[in-house]
Motif scaffolding. Structure first.
Motif, PDB file in Angstrom:
ATOM      1  N   ALA A 109     -23.963 -39.726  21.255  1.00 36.14           N
ATOM      2  CA  ALA A 109     -25.103 -39.890  22.168  1.00 36.14           C
ATOM      3  C   ALA A 109     -26.317 -40.412  21.408  1.00 36.14           C
ATOM      4  O   ALA A 109     -27.081 -41.251  21.917  1.00 36.14           O
ATOM      5  CB  ALA A 109     -25.420 -38.570  22.858  1.00 36.14           C
ATOM      6  N   GLY A 110     -26.537 -39.923  20.181  1.00 34.97           N
ATOM      7  CA  GLY A 110     -27.645 -40.421  19.371  1.00 34.97           C
ATOM      8  C   GLY A 110     -27.486 -41.885  19.013  1.00 34.97           C
ATOM      9  O   GLY A 110     -28.446 -42.666  19.056  1.00 34.97           O
ATOM     10  N   ILE A 111     -26.259 -42.290  18.667  1.00 30.06           N
ATOM     11  CA  ILE A 111     -25.997 -43.698  18.350  1.00 30.06           C
ATOM     12  C   ILE A 111     -26.215 -44.569  19.580  1.00 30.06           C
ATOM     13  O   ILE A 111     -26.789 -45.663  19.492  1.00 30.06           O
ATOM     14  CB  ILE A 111     -24.571 -43.858  17.800  1.00 30.06           C
ATOM     15  N   THR A 116     -13.603 -38.406  22.870  1.00 34.49           N
ATOM     16  CA  THR A 116     -14.972 -37.938  23.120  1.00 34.49           C
ATOM     17  C   THR A 116     -15.971 -39.059  22.880  1.00 34.49           C
ATOM     18  O   THR A 116     -16.856 -39.325  23.711  1.00 34.49           O
ATOM     19  CB  THR A 116     -15.298 -36.737  22.223  1.00 34.49           C
ATOM     20  N   ALA A 117     -15.866 -39.725  21.735  1.00 36.31           N
ATOM     21  CA  ALA A 117     -16.798 -40.805  21.415  1.00 36.31           C
ATOM     22  C   ALA A 117     -16.712 -41.930  22.431  1.00 36.31           C
ATOM     23  O   ALA A 117     -17.733 -42.452  22.899  1.00 36.31           O
ATOM     24  CB  ALA A 117     -16.517 -41.335  20.013  1.00 36.31           C
ATOM     25  N   ALA A 118     -15.491 -42.301  22.810  1.00 38.19           N
ATOM     26  CA  ALA A 118     -15.314 -43.394  23.767  1.00 38.19           C
ATOM     27  C   ALA A 118     -15.931 -43.034  25.122  1.00 38.19           C
ATOM     28  O   ALA A 118     -16.600 -43.863  25.760  1.00 38.19           O
ATOM     29  CB  ALA A 118     -13.827 -43.706  23.924  1.00 38.19           C
ATOM     30  N   GLU A 119     -15.743 -41.800  25.560  1.00 43.12           N
ATOM     31  CA  GLU A 119     -16.244 -41.396  26.877  1.00 43.12           C
ATOM     32  C   GLU A 119     -17.769 -41.271  26.897  1.00 43.12           C
ATOM     33  O   GLU A 119     -18.410 -41.601  27.892  1.00 43.12           O
ATOM     34  CB  GLU A 119     -15.583 -40.083  27.290  1.00 43.12           C
ATOM     35  N   VAL A 120     -18.357 -40.824  25.798  1.00 44.70           N
ATOM     36  CA  VAL A 120     -19.823 -40.743  25.739  1.00 44.70           C
ATOM     37  C   VAL A 120     -20.423 -42.146  25.768  1.00 44.70           C
ATOM     38  O   VAL A 120     -21.415 -42.409  26.471  1.00 44.70           O
ATOM     39  CB  VAL A 120     -20.271 -39.972  24.481  1.00 44.70           C
ATOM     40  N   PRO A 141     -32.151 -48.646   6.684  1.00 50.00           N
ATOM     41  CA  PRO A 141     -32.605 -47.393   7.290  1.00 50.00           C
ATOM     42  C   PRO A 141     -31.842 -46.984   8.540  1.00 50.00           C
ATOM     43  O   PRO A 141     -32.215 -46.002   9.185  1.00 50.00           O
ATOM     44  CB  PRO A 141     -34.056 -47.707   7.627  1.00 50.00           C
ATOM     45  N   ALA A 142     -30.778 -47.739   8.908  1.00 51.36           N
ATOM     46  CA  ALA A 142     -30.075 -47.433  10.152  1.00 51.36           C
ATOM     47  C   ALA A 142     -29.522 -46.009  10.139  1.00 51.36           C
ATOM     48  O   ALA A 142     -29.568 -45.311  11.159  1.00 51.36           O
ATOM     49  CB  ALA A 142     -28.949 -48.436  10.387  1.00 51.36           C
ATOM     50  N   ASP A 143     -28.977 -45.557   8.994  1.00 51.00           N
ATOM     51  CA  ASP A 143     -28.398 -44.216   8.961  1.00 51.00           C
ATOM     52  C   ASP A 143     -29.448 -43.140   9.222  1.00 51.00           C
ATOM     53  O   ASP A 143     -29.224 -42.198   9.988  1.00 51.00           O
ATOM     54  CB  ASP A 143     -27.666 -43.973   7.639  1.00 51.00           C
ATOM     55  N   ARG A 144     -30.624 -43.285   8.618  1.00 47.54           N
ATOM     56  CA  ARG A 144     -31.686 -42.290   8.843  1.00 47.54           C
ATOM     57  C   ARG A 144     -32.226 -42.371  10.271  1.00 47.54           C
ATOM     58  O   ARG A 144     -32.556 -41.356  10.881  1.00 47.54           O
ATOM     59  CB  ARG A 144     -32.825 -42.514   7.842  1.00 47.54           C
ATOM     60  N   GLU A 145     -32.316 -43.583  10.810  1.00 48.03           N
ATOM     61  CA  GLU A 145     -32.775 -43.737  12.193  1.00 48.03           C
ATOM     62  C   GLU A 145     -31.789 -43.098  13.160  1.00 48.03           C
ATOM     63  O   GLU A 145     -32.196 -42.449  14.147  1.00 48.03           O
ATOM     64  CB  GLU A 145     -32.952 -45.217  12.512  1.00 48.03           C
ATOM     65  N   ILE A 146     -30.497 -43.261  12.892  1.00 50.74           N
ATOM     66  CA  ILE A 146     -29.488 -42.654  13.759  1.00 50.74           C
ATOM     67  C   ILE A 146     -29.548 -41.133  13.660  1.00 50.74           C
ATOM     68  O   ILE A 146     -29.454 -40.420  14.675  1.00 50.74           O
ATOM     69  CB  ILE A 146     -28.089 -43.184  13.413  1.00 50.74           C
ATOM     70  N   ILE A 157     -31.146 -35.373  20.527  1.00 51.67           N
ATOM     71  CA  ILE A 157     -30.214 -35.132  21.631  1.00 51.67           C
ATOM     72  C   ILE A 157     -30.152 -33.637  21.934  1.00 51.67           C
ATOM     73  O   ILE A 157     -30.131 -32.809  21.027  1.00 51.67           O
ATOM     74  CB  ILE A 157     -28.803 -35.662  21.263  1.00 51.67           C
ATOM     75  N   GLY A 158     -30.093 -33.299  23.197  1.00 51.53           N
ATOM     76  CA  GLY A 158     -30.017 -31.902  23.607  1.00 51.53           C
ATOM     77  C   GLY A 158     -28.620 -31.340  23.444  1.00 51.53           C
ATOM     78  O   GLY A 158     -27.793 -31.873  22.694  1.00 51.53           O
TER      79      GLY A 158
END
Length: 537
Positions: free
Chosen positions: A69-71, A101-105, A165-170, A177-178
């Motif tokens: 969800a964060g990605i 799970t990843a595909a469905e999100v 910085p993509a890893d830190r931003e992600i 995310i809740g």
């Protein structure tokens, strides 16, 4: 129980969509809960990796849900919502559930999801991202980690692993995310992407530069997912006689015949070398469980042995450069912890050379015209235009091409290693790892080394280069000690409480008859290096 810990655990359980991990947390003692909630999994080498267990520090459905969800939010913030994303997995415990799970999100977030069917080698996922023009690839894999682990590897546009910085931003997006139970999911059916594998195999068939195909190969995927595709790639390239270790060929998440599913570990390739000797093979190949790394075994005067990653890197680098078109301006690359030999080969062959930080996320970004890259941990990228990552299967094809070409001339890979040693000197390498109690202890040891570096190693004066003092992409937590023929790189492990030391000794060679002396002298110098290193304790 500590009230803050109790509240954090209760909140996590309330937001965990998986009843199995909810129940697991409910049974744990306070000490175990404190450890699991001390820190979440963080992005290391292009993604997450850790033990399969409940809580924020493990690989589980809740962590995969929130990470994905964060990605998705990170991509949407960059106006990439609705773009194509690819999801694949290896054959480990939990991989199928985590990939679904990843595909469905991602599907619920509005992305066009290509969910690869069944266990898939990591290089196929990296290839798919590039071939499909996807903005994201997610591969559920823990590569060569123990059976109890799993992971979540991320590729970005172009099929390369993400970098800062993509890893830190992600990570920041994931933190926002809740509860995982509140993240929407939409069912996704696996895609019929057999054309991707077919296209990959068609490309692999074009990699050999020679016409010789008389070669008997022994191969093992070490219970991983690369066996079938690797055999098909070799056969597509014309190498018909491939013998496989039957007891290690089918994917098995328990890795029952090896203590540690890493071709570099002692004993991991015993069954492969036994098979190679039994069938009188010319070449032995071991893939790691997700097939992105390739180890090479060869017969010698004292029986079969595995080459080091640096030995294979020098052989493949020289071979790739020798087969480049006239007038091209090729670039080859390796990492700061790998041997210096590839750089010397490149200079002698009129090619450009780059040395990067450790990891293929840096190697594939080494510069334009890249034709080959490797790291000492048996990772090889022989076709950067197709797979912008290490790829054990295509590397197997190219090393088979070299071995077959040499066999037709009555020569072997060991003969070429001798040639390189005579031309450039013996480059002997070794690695020493010191396990410490915590990452804090390894950081303290690095601080001591920086404040008081040794003036000499193995009796040779050395200068210290602290890479934390550099700027930009060359900055990393490492110290390099360099002498006239000795080089030592010390750095903390990125995944474990360890200090790693990479040693290299260069011993000049006068002629072929001098090789035994030079190799013995280099081996003794390596032992002297190890004895003189400052121990972290």
């Amino acid at each position: 129980m500590n009230p803050q810990l109790r509240d954090r655990v209760a909140d996590w359980i309330a937001g965990d969509p998986d009843p199995a991990t909810r129940a697991e947390l409910a049974t744990l003692p306070e000490s175990e809960l404190a450890e699991r909630f001390s820190a979440p999994l963080t992005f290391g080498t292009a993604g997450l990796r850790g033990p399969i267990r409940a809580g924020p520090s493990g690989m589980n459905v809740a962590v995969v849900t929130r990470t994905t969800a964060g990605i998705a939010a990170w991509l949407q913030a960059r106006c990439l919502g609705g773009s194509v994303v690819v999801v694949g997995r290896d054959g480990r415990h939990g991989s199928a559930v985590f990939a679904t799970t990843a595909a469905e999100v991602l599907a619920a977030a509005g992305f066009s999801v290509r969910y690869l069917p069944g266990p898939t080698p990591t290089p196929i996922l990296a290839y798919a991202v590039r071939a499909l023009g996807a903005q994201l690839g997610v591969q559920i894999t823990a590569s060569h980690n123990p059976a109890a682990d799993n992971g979540y590897k991320v590729y970005l546009d172009g099929g390369a692993q993400l970098i800062s910085p993509a890893d830190r931003e992600i990570e920041a997006a994931v933190a926002a995310i809740g509860p995982a139970a509140d993240v929407p999911r939409t069912p996704v059916h696996p895609a019929e992407e057999t054309g991707l594998v077919r296209d990959y195999l068609d490309r692999a068939a074009t990699l050999p530069r020679g016409s010789e195909r008389d070669l008997r190969i022994a191969l093992t995927p070490l219970h991983g997912v690369g066996g079938k595709v690797a055999v098909e790639a070799l056969q597509a390239a014309g190498f018909a006689e491939v013998h496989t270790v039957a007891g290690q060929f089918a994917p098995d998440p328990d890795f029952p015949t090896v203590a540690f599913p890493n071709p570099e570990e002692p004993g991991a390739t015993d069954a492969l070398l036994e098979l190679a000797a039994r069938v009188d093979a010319d070449l032995a190949i071991a893939l790691d469980p997700d097939a992105d790394r390739c180890a090479v075994g060869v017969p010698g005067p004292d029986g079969w042995r595995m080459l080091t990653g640096d030995e294979t890197g020098a052989l493949l680098g020289d071979h790739v450069l020798a087969t480049q078109p006239a007038g091209s301006d090729p670039l080859v690359a390796t990492t700061l912890v790998s041997s210096a030999l590839l750089g010397r080969i490149a200079a002698a062959r009129g090619a450009r050379f780059a040395r990067t930080l450790t990891g293929f996320k840096w190697l594939v970004r080494a510069g334009s015209g890249l034709v080959y890259a490797y790291e000492e941990a048996i990772g090889h990228c022989v076709d950067p235009d197709t797979v912008r990552d290490k790829d054990g299967m295509s590397a197997a094809v190219v090393v088979a091409d070299l071995a077959a070409t040499l066999k037709a001339r009555g020569r072997t890979l060991l003969d070429v290693l001798d040639d390189l040693a005579v031309e450039f000197g013996v480059h002997a390498t070794a690695q020493v790892s010191w396990r410490v109690d915590s990452t804090r202890e390894s950081a303290a040891a690095m601080d001591r080394l920086r404040s008081d570096p040794p003036a000499e190693v193995a009796g040779e004066p050395v200068t210290a280069d602290d890479l934390l003092e550099r700027r930009g992409q060359d900055r990393t937590d490492a110290v390099v000690l360099t002498g006239s023929r000795v080089r030592v790189v010390v750095r903390p492990s990125g995944t474990e409480p360890k200090l790693k030391c990479y040693l290299e000794v260069v011993e000049p060679v006068t002629d072929r008859a001098d090789l035994p002396r030079a190799r013995a002298a280099a081996a003794e110098a390596l032992r002297a290096c190890e004895r003189s290193l400052p121990h972290p304790g």
